[in-house]
Design an enzyme around this catalytic site. Structure first.
Site, mmCIF file in Angstrom:
data_model
loop_
_atom_site.group_PDB
_atom_site.id
_atom_site.type_symbol
_atom_site.label_atom_id
_atom_site.label_comp_id
_atom_site.label_asym_id
_atom_site.label_seq_id
_atom_site.Cartn_x
_atom_site.Cartn_y
_atom_site.Cartn_z
ATOM 1 N N HIS A 82 0.843 -1.197 0.000
ATOM 2 C CA HIS A 82 0.000 0.000 0.000
ATOM 3 C C HIS A 82 0.878 1.247 0.000
ATOM 4 O O HIS A 82 2.097 1.173 0.177
ATOM 5 C CB HIS A 82 -0.903 0.019 1.245
ATOM 6 C CG HIS A 82 -0.139 0.142 2.529
ATOM 7 N ND1 HIS A 82 0.565 -0.911 3.081
ATOM 8 C CD2 HIS A 82 0.051 1.200 3.377
ATOM 9 C CE1 HIS A 82 1.146 -0.520 4.195
ATOM 10 N NE2 HIS A 82 0.860 0.759 4.406
ATOM 11 N N ARG A 85 6.284 -8.224 16.091
ATOM 12 C CA ARG A 85 6.730 -6.881 15.709
ATOM 13 C C ARG A 85 5.703 -5.867 16.181
ATOM 14 O O ARG A 85 4.507 -6.057 15.995
ATOM 15 C CB ARG A 85 6.906 -6.791 14.189
ATOM 16 C CG ARG A 85 7.448 -5.448 13.685
ATOM 17 C CD ARG A 85 7.712 -5.516 12.174
ATOM 18 N NE ARG A 85 8.428 -4.349 11.699
ATOM 19 C CZ ARG A 85 7.849 -3.229 11.271
ATOM 20 N NH1 ARG A 85 6.521 -3.144 11.260
ATOM 21 N NH2 ARG A 85 8.570 -2.213 10.847
ATOM 22 N N HIS A 94 4.860 0.132 0.104
ATOM 23 C CA HIS A 94 5.516 -0.679 1.119
ATOM 24 C C HIS A 94 4.547 -1.710 1.676
ATOM 25 O O HIS A 94 3.336 -1.650 1.419
ATOM 26 C CB HIS A 94 6.101 0.187 2.237
ATOM 27 C CG HIS A 94 5.116 1.149 2.849
ATOM 28 N ND1 HIS A 94 4.685 2.299 2.224
ATOM 29 C CD2 HIS A 94 4.471 1.119 4.048
ATOM 30 C CE1 HIS A 94 3.831 2.948 3.002
ATOM 31 N NE2 HIS A 94 3.678 2.252 4.110
ATOM 32 N N ASP A 107 0.719 5.332 1.771
ATOM 33 C CA ASP A 107 0.041 6.089 2.826
ATOM 34 C C ASP A 107 -0.606 7.328 2.213
ATOM 35 O O ASP A 107 0.046 8.057 1.468
ATOM 36 C CB ASP A 107 1.029 6.513 3.909
ATOM 37 C CG ASP A 107 1.634 5.322 4.629
ATOM 38 O OD1 ASP A 107 1.000 4.251 4.619
ATOM 39 O OD2 ASP A 107 2.733 5.455 5.190
#
Length: 323
Positions: free
Chosen positions: A203, A262, A252, A205
């Site tokens: 995607h 994470r 990313h 941002d």
């Protein structure tokens, strides 16, 4: 933790074996915010990659640690307790489902608005059901990262000869910024599969600028100009900054790990809902024509929420699509 009912549900989230990347991108530009020429380095990094790492950022480690610890306390609660703050509307707690358009990921998250005009019932529920420390740590962290974000945008504006045109948008009290905490649980089923698991699909941002901090677990990847996916080595002492769609964002994604979870915290700096978005006159010559029509941030945000993660949203506002 994120709970999936059966193996078939897990398979829906797998990447194909052929997508297993081997490239580690060690050339992420590093920008020392105390350097007198930081603005030039930022502009160059945005033009060439769309991503850079900032050091000497001035945010105390304890501010980061306090929020990380409180976030982990929240995520370690029972699923039924966490679900009281979800499903997201779009703000609040979410698990596995990302948005309302079918995107899935091996992730659970908190999404909060920083706009005082937007009061989310799910966000209210979140802070009512959890210790006051969580709210205080969120406010402390957002305040510190917003200050850094505005400084970065100020420097970038000066580097482009545009002054505070970008920082003004985020600095306004009613800027439509938001804050996200993602937790990607370890997935032991990956050990023998030889495959990768999508944590958060590819995607861009939508906002102006994203400021990311994560723990010491890898998973973040960017798409290089040749289409190769490259892993970004984690650095918990620094922040990664990437430009959003309003600058031309780098694509990313995040992959899950088989052994370690994470945790990432992202501040998305955005303009006010009625801010008009369009090419700056100073950057367009008289001979050139604007490719995209002028729009408001509200229009673009609404389009982003209605799209899939991998959709190229800006094309919706291409002038040719309205002729």
């Amino acid at each position: 933790m994120v709970v999936l009912s059966n193996q078939s549900a897990l398979n829906e989230l797998f990447l194909a074996k052929t997508c297993n990347p081997s490239t580690v991108f060690t050339a992420v530009p590093e920008v020392d915010l105390s350097h007198p020429d930081a603005k030039t380095m930022m502009v160059k990094a945005c033009q060439e990659i769309g991503l850079f790492k900032v050091v000497n950022h001035g945010i105390p480690p304890e501010v980061i640690t306090r929020l990380e610890n409180e976030a982990l306390k929240f995520f370690m609660q029972s699923q039924s307790q966490k679900d009281k703050a979800g499903p997201p509307d779009p703000f609040g707690y979410g698990s596995k489902r990302i948005g309302t358009n079918g995107d899935m990921g091996w992730v659970e998250y908190l999404l909060l608005s920083t706009n005082p005009d937007i009061v989310s019932p799910k966000s209210v529920e979140l802070f009512e059901q959890n210790p006051e420390a969580l709210r205080l740590c969120v406010e402390e962290y957002i305040g510190a990262v917003k200050k850094m974000c505005c400084f970065v945008l100020e420097e970038m504006g000066e580097g482009l000869g545009l002054g505070n045109v970008f920082s003004r948008m985020v600095r306004e009290e009613r800027s439509d910024s938001c804050f996200r905490v993602n937790r990607y649980p370890a997935c032991v089923e990956l050990e023998e599969s030889g495959r990768n698991l999508i944590g958060f699909g590819e995607h861009t941002d939508p906002q102006i600028l994203s400021v990311l901090r994560s723990n010491n677990t890898s998973g973040l990847q960017i798409c290089l100009p040749d289409g190769t996916w490259a892993s970004i080595p984690p650095d918990p002492s620094s922040f990664f900054v990437n430009v959003g769609d309003l600058f031309q964002s780098v694509k990313h994604r995040v992959l899950a790990d088989s052994r370690m979870s994470r945790l990432s915290m992202i501040y998305f700096g955005g303009p006010s809902l009625e801010e008009k978005i369009g090419p700056l006159p100073s950057l367009v010559s008289k001979e050139e024509q604007n490719i995209y029509r002028e729009l408001t941030w509200r229009e673009y945000k609404n389009a982003a929420y209605k799209s899939r993660l991998s959709d190229h949203r800006i094309t919706l506002f291409h002038k040719s699509s309205h002729t």
